[in-house]
Design an enzyme around this catalytic site. Structure first.
Site, PDB file in Angstrom:
ATOM      1  N   GLY A   8       0.819  -1.210   0.000  1.00 23.05           N
ATOM      2  CA  GLY A   8       0.000   0.000   0.000  1.00 23.05           C
ATOM      3  C   GLY A   8       0.855   1.264   0.000  1.00 23.05           C
ATOM      4  O   GLY A   8       0.387   2.354   0.328  1.00 23.05           O
ATOM      5  N   ALA A  10       1.847   3.063  -2.358  1.00 18.89           N
ATOM      6  CA  ALA A  10       1.515   4.108  -3.334  1.00 18.89           C
ATOM      7  C   ALA A  10       0.302   4.927  -2.901  1.00 18.89           C
ATOM      8  O   ALA A  10      -0.179   5.787  -3.643  1.00 18.89           O
ATOM      9  CB  ALA A  10       1.264   3.481  -4.712  1.00 18.89           C
ATOM     10  N   THR A  37      -5.017   0.435  -6.830  1.00 18.56           N
ATOM     11  CA  THR A  37      -6.466   0.622  -6.932  1.00 18.56           C
ATOM     12  C   THR A  37      -6.698   2.096  -7.278  1.00 18.56           C
ATOM     13  O   THR A  37      -5.739   2.846  -7.489  1.00 18.56           O
ATOM     14  CB  THR A  37      -7.140   0.342  -5.577  1.00 18.56           C
ATOM     15  OG1 THR A  37      -6.713   1.364  -4.653  1.00 18.56           O
ATOM     16  CG2 THR A  37      -6.775  -1.040  -5.031  1.00 18.56           C
ATOM     17  N   ASP A 127      -7.967   3.759  14.653  1.00 22.91           N
ATOM     18  CA  ASP A 127      -8.785   3.906  15.871  1.00 22.91           C
ATOM     19  C   ASP A 127     -10.227   3.452  15.654  1.00 22.91           C
ATOM     20  O   ASP A 127     -10.955   3.195  16.616  1.00 22.91           O
ATOM     21  CB  ASP A 127      -8.742   5.359  16.379  1.00 22.91           C
ATOM     22  CG  ASP A 127      -9.215   6.403  15.381  1.00 22.91           C
ATOM     23  OD1 ASP A 127      -9.603   6.047  14.251  1.00 22.91           O
ATOM     24  OD2 ASP A 127      -9.195   7.607  15.733  1.00 22.91           O
ATOM     25  N   GLU A 128     -10.640   3.340  14.389  1.00 21.21           N
ATOM     26  CA  GLU A 128     -12.049   3.014  14.121  1.00 21.21           C
ATOM     27  C   GLU A 128     -12.411   1.596  14.544  1.00 21.21           C
ATOM     28  O   GLU A 128     -13.587   1.259  14.662  1.00 21.21           O
ATOM     29  CB  GLU A 128     -12.372   3.246  12.634  1.00 21.21           C
ATOM     30  CG  GLU A 128     -12.045   4.668  12.252  1.00 21.21           C
ATOM     31  CD  GLU A 128     -12.621   5.132  10.928  1.00 21.21           C
ATOM     32  OE1 GLU A 128     -13.633   4.577  10.479  1.00 21.21           O
ATOM     33  OE2 GLU A 128     -12.040   6.066  10.361  1.00 21.21           O
ATOM     34  N   TYR A 150     -15.867  -0.935   6.825  1.00 24.36           N
ATOM     35  CA  TYR A 150     -14.425  -0.629   6.812  1.00 24.36           C
ATOM     36  C   TYR A 150     -13.789  -0.997   8.152  1.00 24.36           C
ATOM     37  O   TYR A 150     -12.792  -1.740   8.215  1.00 24.36           O
ATOM     38  CB  TYR A 150     -14.202   0.863   6.513  1.00 24.36           C
ATOM     39  CG  TYR A 150     -12.812   1.345   6.879  1.00 24.36           C
ATOM     40  CD1 TYR A 150     -11.688   0.891   6.199  1.00 24.36           C
ATOM     41  CD2 TYR A 150     -12.617   2.260   7.929  1.00 24.36           C
ATOM     42  CE1 TYR A 150     -10.401   1.322   6.549  1.00 24.36           C
ATOM     43  CE2 TYR A 150     -11.342   2.692   8.284  1.00 24.36           C
ATOM     44  CZ  TYR A 150     -10.237   2.219   7.597  1.00 24.36           C
ATOM     45  OH  TYR A 150      -8.978   2.644   7.947  1.00 24.36           O
ATOM     46  N   LYS A 154     -11.022  -3.950   9.042  1.00 20.17           N
ATOM     47  CA  LYS A 154      -9.708  -3.631   9.622  1.00 20.17           C
ATOM     48  C   LYS A 154      -9.520  -4.400  10.930  1.00 20.17           C
ATOM     49  O   LYS A 154      -8.435  -4.933  11.201  1.00 20.17           O
ATOM     50  CB  LYS A 154      -9.577  -2.126   9.875  1.00 20.17           C
ATOM     51  CG  LYS A 154      -9.420  -1.266   8.643  1.00 20.17           C
ATOM     52  CD  LYS A 154      -8.153  -1.523   7.854  1.00 20.17           C
ATOM     53  CE  LYS A 154      -6.893  -1.129   8.608  1.00 20.17           C
ATOM     54  NZ  LYS A 154      -5.679  -1.368   7.757  1.00 20.17           N
ATOM     55  N   TYR A 207     -21.869  16.091   6.818  1.00 17.34           N
ATOM     56  CA  TYR A 207     -22.841  15.078   7.259  1.00 17.34           C
ATOM     57  C   TYR A 207     -23.476  15.456   8.600  1.00 17.34           C
ATOM     58  O   TYR A 207     -22.775  15.776   9.558  1.00 17.34           O
ATOM     59  CB  TYR A 207     -22.171  13.716   7.435  1.00 17.34           C
ATOM     60  CG  TYR A 207     -21.608  13.093   6.171  1.00 17.34           C
ATOM     61  CD1 TYR A 207     -22.152  13.359   4.911  1.00 17.34           C
ATOM     62  CD2 TYR A 207     -20.543  12.202   6.240  1.00 17.34           C
ATOM     63  CE1 TYR A 207     -21.629  12.770   3.769  1.00 17.34           C
ATOM     64  CE2 TYR A 207     -20.017  11.602   5.098  1.00 17.34           C
ATOM     65  CZ  TYR A 207     -20.565  11.902   3.860  1.00 17.34           C
ATOM     66  OH  TYR A 207     -20.042  11.322   2.744  1.00 17.34           O
ATOM     67  N   HIS A 276     -22.885   6.527  11.603  1.00 15.51           N
ATOM     68  CA  HIS A 276     -21.777   7.482  11.762  1.00 15.51           C
ATOM     69  C   HIS A 276     -21.263   7.507  13.199  1.00 15.51           C
ATOM     70  O   HIS A 276     -21.985   7.879  14.121  1.00 15.51           O
ATOM     71  CB  HIS A 276     -22.295   8.870  11.362  1.00 15.51           C
ATOM     72  CG  HIS A 276     -21.235   9.882  11.109  1.00 15.51           C
ATOM     73  ND1 HIS A 276     -21.510  11.086  10.517  1.00 15.51           N
ATOM     74  CD2 HIS A 276     -19.919   9.887  11.361  1.00 15.51           C
ATOM     75  CE1 HIS A 276     -20.406  11.785  10.406  1.00 15.51           C
ATOM     76  NE2 HIS A 276     -19.416  11.067  10.931  1.00 15.51           N
TER      77      HIS A 276
END
Ligand code: NAD
Ligand code: TYD
Length: 338
Positions: A8, A10, A37, A127-128, A150, A154, A207, A276
């Protein structure tokens, strides 16, 4: 540690890390392994492309054979895994690619690294994975309660890194960084999207109520933290890398517009992102004990980042066409018209 495979490399953080590593460790050889990608971009690596210690290999971390060849051909002893699908909104529109790259891809990379005798494996996480926290700070031992596809994909990579340490003795270490910003960030994330839109006097789709809290970390600090943990982190351990710069989204955007001399009327409140997360916040004590803390203040970092996007329009204008337009339409056209 001498021969690094930076997967990853790039992308946004990976390319900043590669430039830094080549400068700070002139005795290291760095092979970037990247699928290219929509988010991978060789323009990000132009400044090192002629360096004798740098090499680029195009490949997918979920492709066993390609990973094995890259590890063997370059006699890799160290892997730093940045490769991932990274945008929450895209993970909501189409999660498949996230499971393939972040879950299965991380597993394939760990497995091949173990089989090929890799001596150190740093997995770059976020952290998510902890989910949202109304007050206080997440510590490394806290439960993982990811809320987006996502974040869940992870978290699965983090857990597989742990399993490869415990079961097979692969020398893994995991970093969990907070919201990162700086040059070369693809203009789908909040800051590069809003800065580039504001340059063109386009609306800024905020948002919900804009009172979500993110902890902003400059990419130089994030890369310095990854480098430190790579060299000094304890095997099998996880290290938070929080920016110590909590801000409400609305305040970030107001600050940005103020620096740019653009009007707040560009802000357009739109329908919220489903699921969210309200607030992210990390406890940095563990990485602090290794000697890390952020060096770039948010005010300084934001100004530098804005100037970079103003001065490097050649970089992001090329991106904002083709695939980008299709994504932008799917994500924003209904939101902006209602
Ligand atoms: P990015 O989207 O800019 O770059 C991702 C890179 O990975 C691209 O170059 C892409 O081509 C490559 N890639 C994707 N799938 C691949 C695959 N299957 N095989 C090989 N290469 C592949 O992302 P980023 O913002 O630089 O994030 C890098 C890492 O840091 C990710 O693992 C992300 O989860 C993590 N992270 C990001 C942030 C942030 O705020 N951006 C914060 C914390 C952690
Ligand atoms: P983002 O950059 O996507 O990072 P993350 O979701 O990983 O935190 O978003 C940062 C914050 O900005 C998040 O609270 C969502 C918000 N946001 C908007 O309000 N509008 C947008 O168009 C985007 C992309 C993000």
């Amino acid at each position: 540690m001498r021969k690094l495979l930076v997967t990853g490399g790039a992308g946004f953080i990976g390319s900043n890390f590669v430039r830094r590593t080549i400068e700070q460790h002139p005795d290291y050889q760095v092979a970037v392994f990247d699928k290219l990608t929509y988010a991978g971009n060789l323009d990000n690596l132009v400044s090192v492309s002629e360096n004798a210690n740098y090499k680029f290999v195009r490949g997918d971390i979920a492709d066993r054979g390609a990973v094995a060849r890259a590890l063997e051909a370059n006699a890799i002893d160290t892997v730093v895994n940045f490769a991932a699908e990274t945008h929450v909104d895209r993970s909501i529109l189409s999660p498949d690619a996230f499971i393939e790259a972040n879950s299965r891809g991380t597993y394939v990379l760990l497995n091949e690294s173990h089989k090929h005798g890799v001596e150190r494996f740093l997995h770059v996480s976020t952290d998510e994975v902890y989910g949202s926290i109304p007050e206080g700070f997440f510590r490394e031992g806290d439960a993982l309660e990811p809320n987006s596809p996502y974040a869940a994909s992870k978290a699965s990579g983090d857990l597989m890194a742990r399993a490869y340490y415990v079961t097979y003795g692969l020398n893994t270490v995991v970093t969990r960084g907070s919201n990162t910003y700086g040059p070369y960030q693809y203009p789908e994330k909040l800051l590069p999207l809003f800065i580039s839109n504001a340059i063109d006097n386009e609306p800024l789709p905020l948002y919900g109520d804009g009172m979500q809290v993110r902890d902003w970390l400059h990419v130089d600090d994030h890369c310095a933290g990854i480098d430190l943990v790579l060299h000094q982190g304890e095997p099998g351990e996880v290290y938070n890398l929080g920016g110590e710069n909590e801000r409400h989204n609305l305040d970030v955007i107001r600050g940005m517009l103020n620096i740019m001399g653009k009007p707040e009327s560009l802000i357009r409140p739109v329908e919220d992102r489903p699921g969210h997360d309200r607030r992210y916040a990390l406890d940095n004590a563990k990485v602090g004990a290794l000697g890390w803390s952020h060096a770039v203040s948010f005010e300084q970092g934001l100004e530098r980042t804005i100037r970079w996007y103003e001065e490097n329009q050649w970089w992001w204008r090329k991106i904002k066409s083709g695939e980008y337009e299709a994504y932008y339409k799917a994500q924003y056209s209904q939101r902006l018209s209602s």
